[in-house]
Structure formats: structure tokens, C-alpha cells
Design a protein around this motif. Structure first.
Motif, PDB file in Angstrom:
ATOM      1  N   VAL A 158       0.900  -1.173  -0.034  1.00 36.57           N
ATOM      2  CA  VAL A 158       0.047  -0.044   0.081  1.00 36.57           C
ATOM      3  C   VAL A 158       0.893   1.200  -0.186  1.00 36.57           C
ATOM      4  O   VAL A 158       0.575   2.283  -0.730  1.00 36.57           O
ATOM      5  N   ALA A 159       1.858   1.128   1.025  1.00 32.80           N
ATOM      6  CA  ALA A 159       2.723   2.434   1.130  1.00 32.80           C
ATOM      7  C   ALA A 159       3.402   2.757  -0.433  1.00 32.80           C
ATOM      8  O   ALA A 159       3.246   4.088  -0.665  1.00 32.80           O
ATOM      9  N   ALA A 160       3.582   2.046  -1.417  1.00 32.44           N
ATOM     10  CA  ALA A 160       4.160   2.393  -2.688  1.00 32.44           C
ATOM     11  C   ALA A 160       3.016   3.012  -3.589  1.00 32.44           C
ATOM     12  O   ALA A 160       3.379   3.715  -4.258  1.00 32.44           O
ATOM     13  N   VAL A 161       1.758   2.919  -3.233  1.00 30.20           N
ATOM     14  CA  VAL A 161       0.678   3.346  -3.914  1.00 30.20           C
ATOM     15  C   VAL A 161       0.331   4.718  -3.525  1.00 30.20           C
ATOM     16  O   VAL A 161      -0.025   5.900  -3.899  1.00 30.20           O
ATOM     17  N   THR A 162       0.225   4.819  -2.044  1.00 32.78           N
ATOM     18  CA  THR A 162      -0.381   6.072  -1.587  1.00 32.78           C
ATOM     19  C   THR A 162       0.498   6.678  -0.437  1.00 32.78           C
ATOM     20  O   THR A 162      -0.135   7.658  -0.020  1.00 32.78           O
ATOM     21  N   THR A 163       1.678   6.407  -0.538  1.00 31.76           N
ATOM     22  CA  THR A 163       2.710   7.092   0.366  1.00 31.76           C
ATOM     23  C   THR A 163       2.197   7.760   1.604  1.00 31.76           C
ATOM     24  O   THR A 163       1.761   6.720   2.452  1.00 31.76           O
ATOM     25  N   GLN A 164       2.229   9.089   1.905  1.00 36.58           N
ATOM     26  CA  GLN A 164       2.020   9.355   3.294  1.00 36.58           C
ATOM     27  C   GLN A 164       0.547   9.131   3.500  1.00 36.58           C
ATOM     28  O   GLN A 164       0.421   9.441   4.870  1.00 36.58           O
ATOM     29  N   ASP A 165      -0.327   8.850   2.468  1.00 34.83           N
ATOM     30  CA  ASP A 165      -1.727   8.894   2.801  1.00 34.83           C
ATOM     31  C   ASP A 165      -1.910   7.264   3.201  1.00 34.83           C
ATOM     32  O   ASP A 165      -3.416   6.868   3.388  1.00 34.83           O
TER      33      ASP A 165
END
Lengths: 392, 547, 366
Positions: free
Chosen positions: C31-38
Motif C-alpha cells: 500500500v505504501a508504494a501506492v498512497t505514500t504518506q496517505d
């Protein structure tokens, strides 16, 4: 009920399997087959496009033989050097040519030679990020001249210069976290696009009988190239702008005398906004709690007059140093404070429209500094010896 | 080839085991060979028969007598050393010699009855007619009186032999708590337990085990607390036992335990009556074996090894601290050498840099790989421990001094082993004494973990730990899940911490029992004088009203 | 036909589900790779979106308290279609188990064992898991509460350790990405940790719990697991900021950054502990369920002999599933959520609706 027997037979099989497999433990490295790398340095090589990769290796000594050796100062580090296109190639070459495997997990820092920093680092540090053995907590520093001389320096206090520098940065970290630039902070700035990366500059002083490593300002990177640096005064101003200072001091000079203050706490608040005319304005409020550390002069003042005067004096000094640092940064077009990032975070919609011209906007950025100093304590003595009232 | 041999052997044993398990049911004690079914009328024949049954042993004493004025032939038999000489003289010989029957002697069976009623003076006298039983009684120290023309003999209770008195147990010492320990005498041991639990519900049951040793075994449990299933299971397993000899409770333990191949023991033992009494009170069954001071308890839970009686005699806060220390100690003793191997030869990144340099400096120049070095030291420690236990105490101490101080120091300064290994193994060794009951399991696990660590480092240790956990979870002791005391979400009052005694109102749920409530919940008044003060005030008021 | 007669308490069932969700949180890097800080928003939305899904699972469990998923399918769709769907689920479970096995191998390689071949790691794991699977459901779920406790305490400790590195500004700006990214992130969260709870429809008949408790336990498990995931994502974002999406395993980097003086640093071993423990648990559950499903489909009463064979199958399947971890991550981000959705969301929903229409289950009263 045969289960037990089958199980024990299975267990025996597994154990035998393990003992057979013991012959091929893949990640098994005995400590005495390892070179513990404590520092990596990058320098520009004579040939273009190539660079010198310097590894500093802390040498291990057997306690049985080496303790009373007078020559152990000489032996405490090993320096290895390779000239290659990329870091990893260099490390691989060194690995093959040395008698032991290189252990990079304990690398404390990456030191960039000045020339390589000025030429641009983006293409040079990919290997540091990708390699699982490279940790994001290693420190990034720029050498005043060449990285090699920093890594090869043998100091009185600590024979491995990287460990010395690490200790030094850890000490500075207690003053303010913004002194210590980890790989993570460095890369974070590089990736950001508008913010400029900074890295402390380390300088080797060769005195008559010994060598000394000193912190000599902060290098400023534009994009990924080093374009200039902050001197000591400006560096202090920069640190104060960033806030979160817990120690260190302020020295202020006026015609009446010289005052030195301890910083008990210094915090800042930044408000980034767009002015109607279209340029960006940053309102910086500094809240500092200081202690009087030392006074010289101020002979004709009573303590009652002195305190407000000192508050005023320190406020001026802080604001002046902050502005000096800001001017230096502005001249280099380098947003070392991350004002752009602030803007992005607070006004993401407007940001999209102005992102392209941030360089221009930063050049015209207005910085309003407002310093609030509290001076609750005067130290152990209320009056100084030079003051009127103090004289009997 | 070798493997094939092992497999064949294992499958053979497996078949035997299956066969054995299928043929359950109490075994019939095979009758002794060459024995007559009943006593004969002729005394001489009887004596010859009995002598034969004792295979002409020299310690079987046959004392011929002549009764009364008629000089009626009779004899007494006893085994030297097993019977109390005083009792025989005072209770059998003297009365029989001085007996002057009026008139003629009653013949045959009457004579025996008369002897029992009028002449002999002893605690227990009973007639027996089967030579087999007579032999058994004789073997347990009783005296047999036989007379001419009688088809039964009299068994006179004259048991008495040299025995150790109740003394402080050697294996389990306490700072606070009762200092008496069990002895080798089963009657004595039963009495010691009964002295702790003076309840009619404390049920004692006697069995005899061992074809040749004929060892007395007693089960003790609280009739209204212990679960029927467990009691029946213990009885079933004991009755299935068909062995030559039971010399110590360890024999029985091995025959009745659930998982003979597990490193963990599933039957508990203790040498102290207060421990056993506490176990019985929690609903367990105690198995006493004649000839050993070690009493077994079943079912056993893993957590028991970490509980000591002193936990309950000292105050709960400190007891909880010590309990946690014991858990930590056990983890250390199992995992410390493995961790050392994994960290120094696989995961140098987890060691702080300064520490790594000091370890590396110490390792520099040592000739052996870490695994061998650590294994060697652990091995040396086991040797020293074994040597220290077996030798007389003063010599044992000398050995430990020589071994630990001189050999260790010399090995380090000679550069054969690194100092960190010595430190690791020393910590391991000391920690292993915190949980003596799991010491043997700990030693086995330690070696397995070390091999796993040398194979795949931390991953291997993790997998070893998980496997140990799963193994523990799959064990059961007499139908009770072995690891149940450590359920993480319930029944926590006496596991990692020990709550105050007044808090433990129920018996531990893990051990099945029929009667859960241990006591009524009450909170002792935390400020005992407060109530008193109030009373005084009340009294004052009342006094005030009165005047 | 109940193959495994072991029974577990409702609490045990709840902890098993919570632990299962926690295990999936290790994959938050997808998920982190898709939405970064959100990412934390994606985690939150994903969890909220899944509440109806949890309710759906609960309804199925309550409607058929004594039948596992395959029996439900048989009853709802008839023997032929039910068997076909059952076989599809069987493939789904085995694939899921293999993927998680590969994850364990890959992550272990990335973190501590760089040179050890995957196959060794996988075989060790499968052998240990087989020990538990052979003994049945009670042993498989037995240590879930312990695992949850350990994972939670390590999470708390790790948050305390990185407190001095947290920069709240890292969360800003909120909603800076195109909306499609949030949908993608939410979808990943919905299918990977929560949707996979469908596997527990296979063992719910073994759990002793009343109608009312079923929903409560499911909800508790959901909260326990959901909070863990939320906190992990929050922690990583707060520490790593805009570099979050650079790393394959953000949590590892976060823990590597811990530095409280020289002594308390290099604590990433904490991450490795959770990683191995939780993924092991997840694999064990999936392994058990795959074995159970196969035994069920083939109508085998004693599944013990299946265990090692299926384990070997899973190891080989897992090893050949993806050519490299990058492809694996890409598929977890893009394809997997779409392939999994039918099994996790559509089919249970359809089953529920059909069962309602056909007024199943028929109460066998006298």
C-alpha cells in the motif's frame, strides 16, 4: 499408535538432514573472516566519470598478543581504495582483493569528497540505498578537501576517525537534531524536488604533533550538486531557524559589553503564506528560553536595567544570525529550510500551480523573524563583579 | 545401510509397542513355580516347601519350637534384618515358650486360633494358608508361625528394619518452609502427607508392582477433588505395568508417562511432603513408591517446574519477581549459546558496533569455529557438573574450582577460546540452576538450538522455538494438556506472576477436578487497626449516650 | 462429516483471526508504494469498507453454524456446482498459502538471510508447521493469543523507541494524490488482510460460540488486527516521510533508524521476530485449511497422510509462482486484489443471497 515411532523416525531424519546441511550454511561468516567497514569515502578520480572508493576498516587485534604493542596506533585501521565507475563495483573489487569478506552493516558514515559533491551525487549513491547492508542511519558528511584524508586521519582520542566523527555528531545531535544528517534525511531532501540537501563539512587540521577533525559549517546542495556552504555563524542561524535546540549558546556583543547565554530551549514556529502580490512570505516566530552564562562589561548598569537590555540584545543577535543564514541560502537559490515543503503541506492545491516557479519565488521570499526571549535565570550569581552595585 | 538398520529396529519396536498397547488389561501375576496351592498338615513338609521357595537363602531363619508340655512341634520363620528382633522375642518367642495350656492341646486348626487369640502379642496377626502369600508376607518382614497338623500359618506383624529418620532433603532446600523430607519408608511417607492433610477424604490406595521386587506403591488423592478420569487413568497405567523390578519412582515414571521421547517430563516429582500435599490439594494424584524418598505426582503441567513452594511462603510481590526471573533464566539457559552463535556468525548487524569490536578482538586468533567453540564449552560444563554431583562434596567443590577458574582462565589466556564464549556458557550454566525440574529438557533443547543456529542463524532459532512451542502444545499428561497452565488469556493468577493467596479462590482450571472452589474470597483488611478505631469510637459514643 | 473433531473456544477463534490480520499487516509496503504518506488513510478506509464484509462473514457463520465453507457451498448450490466452487476455493487456499510462504522466504532473505536459498527456509517452515497441522485445529490456533500479545507489545515498544524520530509534519499534505490511488489502496487493504478472513469459514464449526458471540468475536478480531495495521502504517509514515515508498520493507527501515545512544540501536531484530512469528502463524493456518479442504473434497477421513504431501506441493508451487520479488509486489498491487475479490467478496455475498432466497438452511426439526 505407530505415530510416535514414525514421528521419532521423522525427527531423526530431520536431524540427520540438518547435520548434512550444516556443511552448506550460506550466510555463515565467522567473525575472524570479516573486515568491519566503519566508513566509506568517495573521491573524484583522475579519470573523468570514475571515482575513488575508499573503505575504512577497523582492525581487530587479538587481546593475547596486541595489547602492549606500541605500534598498535599504526595498525588500528586499514584503508582500501579502488577506482571504479560505481560504488558497488568498487566495493566488489575490494572484496575480491582482500583476504576477508567485507561487512558493511557497521558502516558509520559516507564521506563525500568536496570535488565529487560539487560534481553531483545522485548517480553515486544508488548503491548505498539499494544494498541491504547499507543502513539509512549512516551519516552523510562532506570532506573539506578529500574524503581519503579524513578517513585516514589518526586522532589522539580515537583511532578510527569514523567512530570519532560519529561520536561528534551524536554530541551535536543532543544540541539539535538538525546537525546530524543521516542518509535518510539526505535522500529525503534529494527526493523532495524543491528542498535543498545539506550536509556537515568536516575538516582535517594538521597541527604540529597531532591531527584534529573539526566541523566546518554546512555544505548546501542545489539539486544534487554542492553549490556553497554556510560558515559557523550562519550554521548556527540555520539551526536556530529549524528550531528544537536544546543546548549550546548565544554570544552577543554590544558597546556596553559582551554577554553569553545558554540556550535552555529554543523552538520555532513557521507560517508560510502567499502574499497578494504573488510572492511568498514566511513568518518565523522564535521562542527561546535562555540563561545568562557569562557577562563582561555592562559596568554602569544596575541589574534591574540589565535584564531587559539583555533580552533585547539576545533577540537582536538571534534574529541577525538567522537572517544572515537565510541571506546566504537565498543567494545560492537553495531552499535549505524546506519552506517549499511547508507550503506543499499546508496548501497542496496552490502548490501545484507554483511548484514550477519555486526557485524564482524563493529568491523573492520574505522572511519575517520575530524573536521572543525569556531570560528567567542569571546563573549562580545575581550580580557580576564588574557591576556598580557589586562593588563594596 | 546404517539408516536401514535403524529403521528396521524402529519399526520392530513400533510393532511391539502397538501389540502391547492392544493387549491392555491388568496383568495376572504369574504364580511362582514349584509352589503348592495350600499348606500341608505336616510341618516338615511345609518347612521344606517354604525353604524351597526361598531358594535356601541363608537369611531365612527357621526357629523350631516345642509348644506346651506336649512338646507339640512348631516353627517360626522370619528373614533376618527385615523383622524386628525385639518384637519377635517379646511378641512371639517368649509367649510361646511360656505358654502353659490347660489340658491337652487343641489339634489342627483350633491350635492356630488359640495361638492367635491367647498367646501371641503383636499389632497384627492373621492366618494364611497359601504358601505363596506366606512367602510374600515373610519377605516384607513379618514372622510366620507354623505348627504341626495345621493347614494354615499365622502371620505376625514384626516388620522393622534399620531406616533413615526424617531429615532435610538434599535435592530441594528451602530458606523458608518446612525442612522435613520423605524417607525411603512408604508408611512413614504416607503418614507425613496425612499429617499435612488431616481429612478423611484423603484417599490412599495400595498396589504392588514389580514381579520380583514386589514393591509397594501407594496412590494418594483427595476423593472429592481429584478428577475421576485422571485417577482411573493413573490406575490403568499402573496396572498395565508388567516389569521385573521397580527400584525407584523413576522406573514408574518412565513406564506411565505420556511422551517417552519428549525431552519434557510429563510426571512431576518431589521430595518434600509440603509440596506433595499442595499438589494433592490442587487435585493431583500422588504416587508413593516404597524405597525412595521421591514421590511422583500426576498430571504434571509445564508451569509446575517454575513454581516452588517458597513462592507461596514469601510475599506475592517478591515471589512474582522471582517467578519472572525463573522464566528469563530458562529462556537464557536454552537460547543463550544459540544466540551467541547466531549473532557472531550470522547477524553481526544486530550487535552494537563497540561490542562487535570487542567480540571480534576476542575472537581474533582463536583456532576453532564458533559452533565448535561453544559446543566444546557447553560439553565441558556438563562434564564439570556431572563430576561435581557424583563426587563427595569436598572433592566436588575442588573440581568445580579447578574446572571453572583454572581451566577456563587458562583456555582464554592461551587463546584457545574467546572470553565472550566463556561468559556466555557461564551465564547459561548458572541460569540452568534456576529451574532444576526442567534442567534435562533444557540441556537437550540447548544443543538442538545450537545446531539450528549454526545452520540458519536467527531463522533457525525462531523455527526451533516455534517447533518447541508446538511440541509443548501437543503434549498431554494423563489427558491434561501439558502447556495449559500458560494459557495467555485466562487462569493467570499463578503463572508468570503469583497473586496473593486470598486471590486464588479456585483451584487451577488446567488440572481437571470436581471441586473447584478452594476457599471463600476475602480481602484481608489492609489497615487492620482501622476497624478497631471505629469500634472504639462506637464504644465511646455508647458510653457518652449512657452517661 | 467433520474431519477434525477438535474444538476451540470462541476466544481462541477470535485471537486466531486477529493474529491472521496482524500477519497481513507486514505486507503494508504494497500500500505504501501506492498512497505514500496517505497510506494510513487507505488503511482506515479499507478497514471501514470491510465492516459490511465482516457482517457478511458473520451472517454466513450464524446461518450455518455447523457447516464449513465447502458444506455451505454444497448445500446452497447443489452437489455439482458446489463441488466445482469448492475446487476453486481449494485452489485459492493453496495459492494463498504458497504466496505467503514465498513472502516469508523473500522477507527473510531481505532482512537476515541474504544468501540462504529460499527452498531451505521454506522447507524448515513447512516442516514445523506440519507438526501442528497434523494435530489439528486446536493446536494450530493454540498460540494465537500468545502471538497477538507478543506482536502488540513489540509494536508498542517500537513506537516508544522511535518517538524521538517522529515528525508529525510527515502526514501532510492529506489527500494530495489522485482519487484513483486511494481506491486502489483501499481495495488492496480490503482484499489482502480482511477479505482473506474467508478462510475462517472453514473452521468456524470447530469454534464453540453462541450466535450472539460470533459477531462480537469477529468484530473484536477486526479491531485488534485493524488497530495494529493502522499503528504500523502511522509509525512508518511519521518516521520515514516522503521516503516511505522507496523501500521494500518500510517497517524494517523504521526500526533500523532507532537510536537511543549507542547501546539501544540496531533493534530491527524486533521486526524480524514479528515477521517470522506472524507469517509462520498465517502459513500454518492456511496450510491447515488447504489440507482440510483437500481432504474434504476427496472425502478422506484421516487427513494426516495428506499433510506432508500438500506441504511439498506448496513449497514447489511457492517457489515457481513468481520469478522475482518485484513481480510479486507488482502483482500484489495490481492483479491480486482483482483475482481475490470473487473468492473473498462476491462468492460469499452470492452464497448469502442465494441461501436467503432458497430459505436455507432448512431446519431439520424432528
Amino acid at each position: 499408535m505407530r505415530g510416535i515411532w514414525l514421528k521419532s523416525a521423522g525427527l531423526l531424519m530431520v536431524l540427520l538432514l540438518f547435520s548434512l546441511l550444516l556443511a552448506g550454511c550460506w550466510d555463515y561468516h565467522e567473525l575472524e573472516t570479516l573486515f568491519i567497514v566503519t566508513g566509506v569515502g568517495l573521491d573524484k578520480a583522475a579519470e573523468p566519470e570514475k571515482m575513488e572508493i575508499i573503505l575504512q576498516i577497523g582492525k581487530t587485534r587479538s587481546p593475547a598478543t596486541g595489547s602492549s604493542d606500541s605500534s598498535n596506533q599504526k595498525d588500528s585501521i586499514i584503508l582500501m581504495k579502488a577506482i571504479k565507475d560505481t560504488t558497488v563495483e568498487g566495493i566488489m573489487q575490494l572484496d575480491q582483493n582482500s583476504s576477508r569478506t567485507l561487512l558493511l552493516h557497521h558502516n558509520q558514515m559516507m564521506i563525500l569528497g568536496r570535488d565529487i559533491a560539487e560534481a553531483g551525487v545522485k548517480g553515486r549513491i544508488d548503491g548505498f540505498l539499494r544494498n541491504q547492508e547499507m543502513r539509512m542511519e549512516i551519516l552523510v558528511m562532506v570532506a573539506d578537501r578529500r574524503a581519503e584524508e579524513i578517513l585516514s586521519a589518526k586522532l589522539e582520542e580515537e583511532q578510527i576517525s569514523s567512530m570519532y566523527l560519529y561520536g561528534m555528531m551524536q554530541d551535536l545531535y543532543n544540541i539539535s537534531p538538525y546537525y546530524k544528517i543521516r542518509m535518510l534525511d539526505f535522500v529525503s531532501r534529494l527526493r523532495d524536488g524543491t528542498s535543498s540537501a545539506v550536509a556537515p563539512i568536516v575538516k582535517l587540521d594538521e597541527l604540529e604533533d597531532k591531527k584534529e577533525l573539526k566541523l566546518e559549517g554546512m555544505a548546501i546542495f542545489k539539486e544534487d550538486k554542492m553549490v556553497g556552504s554556510l560558515n559557523d555563524q550562519e550554521l548556527q542561524g540555520y539551526i536556530w531557524t529549524m528550531g528544537d535546540v536544546r543546548q549550546s549558546g548565544v554570544a552577543a556583543q554590544s558597546d556596553k559589553g559582551r554577554a553569553v547565554f545558554h540556550i535552555a530551549k529554543l523552538e520555532t514556529k513557521r507560517e508560510v503564506g502567499l502574499k497578494p502580490e504573488g510572492n511568498v512570505r514566511v513568518k518565523l516566530s522564535v521562542y527561546a528560553t535562555l540563561d545568562v552564562a557569562e557577562l563582561r562589561g555592562f559596568g554602569e548598569m544596575t541589574p534591574l536595567e540589565l535584564m531587559p537590555y539583555l533580552v533585547d540584545l539576545s533577540e537582536k543577535q538571534i534574529s541577525q544570525q538567522i537572517m544572515a543564514a537565510f541571506k546566504a541560502a537565498q543567494e545560492l537559490d537553495a531552499d535549505i529550510y524546506g519552506f517549499g515543503l511547508d507550503f506543499h503541506r499546508l496548501h497542496p492545491k496552490v502548490w501545484k500551480t507554483i511548484k514550477k516557479q519555486w526557485d524564482q519565488l524563493f529568491r523573492e521570499l520574505e522572511l519575517d523573524v520575530e524573536v521572543n526571549v525569556k531570560l528567567p535565570a542569571t546563573g549562580q550569581i545575581a550580580k557580576s563583579l564588574e557591576m556598580e552595585d557589586a562593588k563594596p | 545401510m546404517f539408516l536401514g538398520y535403524i529403521f528396521r529396529k524402529l519399526s520392530f519396536l513400533g510393532n511391539q509397542y502397538a501389540l502391547y498397547r492392544r493387549t491392555t488389561g491388568p496383568y495376572d501375576r504369574r504364580s511362582m513355580e514349584g509352589a503348592a496351592k495350600k499348606l500341608d498338615k505336616s510341618l516338615e513338609k511345609n518347612l521344606a516347601c517354604l525353604k524351597g521357595m526361598f531358594s535356601d537363602s541363608c537369611d531365612l531363619k527357621i526357629h523350631p519350637l516345642e509348644l506346651g508340655p506336649d512338646r507339640w512341634p512348631a516353627a517360626i520363620l522370619f528373614i533376618e534384618g527385615m523383622a524386628d528382633n525385639n518384637k519377635i522375642t517379646e511378641g512371639v518367642l517368649r509367649p510361646m515358650n511360656e505358654w502353659r495350656p490347660e489340658g491337652t492341646l487343641a489339634a489342627g486348626q483350633r491350635l492356630i486360633e488359640e495361638l492367635a487369640k491367647k498367646v501371641l502379642c503383636a499389632g497384627s496377626i492373621k492366618p494364611l494358608s497359601s504358601p505363596e502369600e506366606i512367602v510374600l508376607e515373610c519377605l516384607s518382614g513379618n514372622t510366620v508361625v507354623l505348627a504341626e497338623g495345621c493347614t494354615s500359618g499365622l502371620i505376625v506383624g514384626t516388620k522393622g528394619w534399620e531406616k533413615r529418620s526424617v531429615s532435610e532433603p538434599q535435592a530441594e532446600t528451602v530458606i523458608r518452609g518446612p525442612r522435613e523430607g520423605f524417607t525411603e519408608n512408604i508408611c512413614n511417607n504416607t503418614a507425613l502427607i496425612r499429617r499435612k492433610i488431616k481429612s478423611g477424604k484423603l484417599h490412599a490406595e495400595s498396589l504392588t508392582v514389580g514381579r520380583r521386587t514386589q514393591t509397594d506403591v501407594r496412590l494418594m488423592y483427595l476423593d472429592d477433588v481429584a478428577s475421576r478420569q485422571v485417577v482411573d487413568e493413573v490406575k490403568k497405567r499402573l496396572s498395565r505395568l508388567d516389569v521385573d523390578a521397580v527400584l525407584e519412582s523413576g522406573y514408574i515414571e518412565e513406564y506411565i508417562e505420556d511422551a517417552p521421547f519428549s525431552p519434557f517430563s510429563t510426571v512431576g516429582y518431589s521430595e518434600k511432603p509440603d509440596v506433595i500435599a499442595a499438589q494433592i490439594l490442587e487435585g493431583r494424584v500422588a504416587i508413593l513408591v516404597d524405597g525412595t524418598p521421591f514421590v511422583l505426582t500426576a498430571p504434571m503441567l509445564f508451569i509446575e517446574s517454575f513454581q516452588t513452594t517458597e513462592d507461596y511462603y514469601s510475599r506475592p510481590l517478591y515471589a512474582s519477581l522471582v517467578r519472572m526471573l525463573r522464566f528469563a533464566g530458562y529462556l537464557i539457559t536454552v537460547f543463550a549459546p544459540a544466540l551467541y552463535i547466531a549473532l557472531t556468525s550470522f547477524h553481526q548487524e544486530f550487535i552494537p558496533t563497540n561490542l562487535l569490536f570487542s567480540i571480534a578482538n576476542a575472537r581474533e586468533g582463536t583456532p576453532f569455529p564458533v559452533l565448535l567453540e561453544t559446543m566444546g564449552m557447553v560439553f565441558a560444563f556438563e562434564i564439570l557438573r556431572e563430576a561435581g554431583i557424583r563426587l563427595p562434596r569436598p572433592v566436588g567443590q575442588a573440581i568445580s574450582i579447578v574446572g571453572a577458574l583454572i581451566m577456563g582462565d587458562a583456555a582464554v589466556s592461551a587463546g584457545l577460546v574467546g572470553a565472550p564464549v566463556v561468559i556466555t556458557v557461564a551465564i547459561t550454566a548458572v541460569a540452568s540452576f534456576l529451574v532444576p525440574a526442567q534442567n534435562d529438557a533444557g540441556s537437550v533443547l540447548r544443543i538442538i538450538m545450537m545446531i539450528l543456529a549454526a545452520f540458519t542463524g536467527w531463522y533457525g532459532i525462531s523455527m526451533g522455538f516455534l517447533a518447541a512451542l508446538i511440541h509443548l502444545g501437543s503434549l498431554s499428561s494423563f489427558g491434561v494438556p501439558y502447556f495449559d497452565g500458560l494459557a495467555w488469556t485466562r487462569d493467570q493468577e499463578d503463572t508468570i506472576v503469583r497473586l496473593p493467596l486470598w486471590f486464588m479462590i479456585r483451584r487451577p482450571k488446567a488440572i481437571p477436578e470436581t471441586n473447584q472452589i478452594r476457599g471463600r474470597f476475602f480481602i484481608p483488611s489492609f489497615r487492620p487497626h482501622e476497624a478497631l478505631d471505629e469500634d472504639e469510637e462506637d464504644a465511646d459514643e455508647r458510653r457518652g449516650e449512657g452517661t | 462429516m467433520r474431519i477434525d473433531k477438535g474444538s476451540i473456544s470462541g476466544m481462541q477463534f477470535m485471537f486466531a483471526m486477529a493474529c491472521y490480520i496482524q500477519a497481513s499487516t507486514l505486507l503494508t509496503s504494497f500500500v505504501a508504494a501506492v498512497t505514500t504518506q496517505d497510506s494510513w488513510l487507505a488503511a482506515l478506509f479499507g478497514s471501514l469498507v470491510c465492516l459490511p464484509l465482516i457482517w457478511l462473514f458473520r451472517s454466513l457463520m450464524v446461518m450455518f453454524p455447523n457447516q464449513n465453507l465447502l458444506e455451505i457451498l454444497d448445500e446452497v448450490y447443489g452437489p455439482v456446482l458446489g463441488k466445482i466452487l469448492g475446487a476453486a476455493y481449494c485452489w485459492f487456499f493453496i495459492t494463498l498459502a504458497s504466496i505467503n510462504l514465498t513472502d516469508l522466504g523473500d522477507f527473510t532473505k531481505l532482512t537476515i538471510m541474504e544468501e540462504t536459498p529460499n527452498v531451505v527456509l521454506l522447507i524448515m517452515c513447512i516442516l514445523v508447521a506440519a507438526m501442528a497441522v497434523r494435530k489439528g485445529v486446536s493446536l494450530v490456533t493454540r498460540f494465537s493469543d500468545f502471538f497477538v500479545t507478543v506482536a502488540f507489545s513489540i509494536l508498542v515498544v517500537s513506537i516508544v523507541l522511535v518517538l524521538n524520530q517522529i515528525k508529525p509534519a510527515n502526514f501532510l499534505p492529506i489527500f494530495d494524490q489522485p482519487p484513483i490511488k486511494y481506491i486502489q489502496g483501499t481495495h488492496i487493504i480490503a482484499t489482502i488482510p480482511y477479505g482473506e478472513l474467508v478462510v475462517f469459514l472453514m473452521i468456524h464449526p470447530n469454534a464453540k460460540m453462541s450466535r450472539r458471540d460470533t459477531g462480537r468475536y469477529l468484530l473484536w478480531a477486526f479491531f485488534l488486527g485493524g488497530f495494529t495495521m493502522l499503528f504500523i502504517v502511522l509509525r512508518d509514515v511519521a518516521v520515514l516521510g516522503n521516503t516511505l515508498d522507496m523501500f521494500t520493507i518500510p517497517s524494517l527501515v523504521t526500526l533500523r533508524l532507532v537510536n537511543l545512544g549507542m547501546a539501544l540501536s540496531r533493534v530491527e531484530i524486533l521486526f524480524v521476530i514479528i515477521l517470522i512469528m506472524l507469517l509462520f502463524f498465517k502459513i500454518m493456518v492456511l496450510y491447515y485449511i488447504s489440507v482440510l479442504t483437500v481432504a474434504h473434497l476427496l472425502k478422506i477421513k484421516k487427513y494426516r497422510n495428506l499433510v506432508l504431501a500438500l506441504g511439498a506441493l506448496m513449497v514447489t508451487y511457492g517457489l515457481t509462482l513468481y520469478p522475482c520479488p518485484v513481480r510479486h509486489a507488482a502483482s500484489a498491487q495490481e492483479t491480486v486484489p482483482f483475482i481475490w475479490s470473487p473468492f473473498e467478496i462476491l462468492l460469499p455475498l452470492l452464497t448469502f443471497i442465494v441461501a436467503k432466497i432458497r430459505k436455507l438452511p432448512v431446519r431439520k426439526e424432528m
